[in-house]
Design a protein around this motif. Sequence first.
Motif: not given
Length: 180
Positions: A2-4, A28-32, A59-61, A66-68, A70-72, A76-78, A80-82, A148-151
């Motif tokens: 999980v991330f915030i 774009h990541e559509v999510e419930v 949307l989890d934009m 930048m996330l890739a 950080a991951r590599q 932290p994902w701060t 890339g996701k925040g 909750t995660g994107s399809p």
Amino acid sequence: MVFIKPLSVYITQGTPIKIPLGCKKLNHEVEVGVIIGKPGFQITESNAMKHIGGYTVSLDMTAADMLAEARQKGLPWTIGKGFDTACPVGDFIPKDRIENIKDLGLWLKINGEMKQDGNTKDMVFDVPKLISFMSQYITLEEGDLILTGSPAGVGPVKPGDIITCGMHVPGVAEVTFKVE
Ligand SMILES: O=C([O-])CC(=O)C(=O)O
Ligand SMILES: [Mg+2]
């Protein structure tokens, strides 16, 4: 995993999505979005639904490049996701409007073209499991929003794009955001 996202980065309709400085691939990541209605700590899966107040199309934009990076590097994902505008959300949907959260269709179009069309029945971890897992470590508070995660179908947007997204539920309004 999980991330915030910071509270200051969520936006509602009417505010455009902004591409963060230096980002070359904004996905774009559509999510419930699940909105907590009753606080709790170490909630069991069987009690989890009682803690939900409602839902929203979210949307989890993601600044994917930048996330890739950080991951590599194992960082932290701060950013890339925040970054600012990274969490567009639609209107509040009362809990009783969603008949079965484990079988809920959600979709996203860019400039009218369908890009994501999924269903919560394909989730790796269902909503009660997510609530239970997170609350083992973090107290969930009223108003907390869990994405909750994107399809399948995640992909990039560009300035000028119009994102529309929604749920396959009669009467649940679609949500529109412009990318600036
Ligand atoms: O961006 C990622 O890799 C993870 C994520 O948010 C999702 O699957 O919804
Ligand atoms: Mg996501």
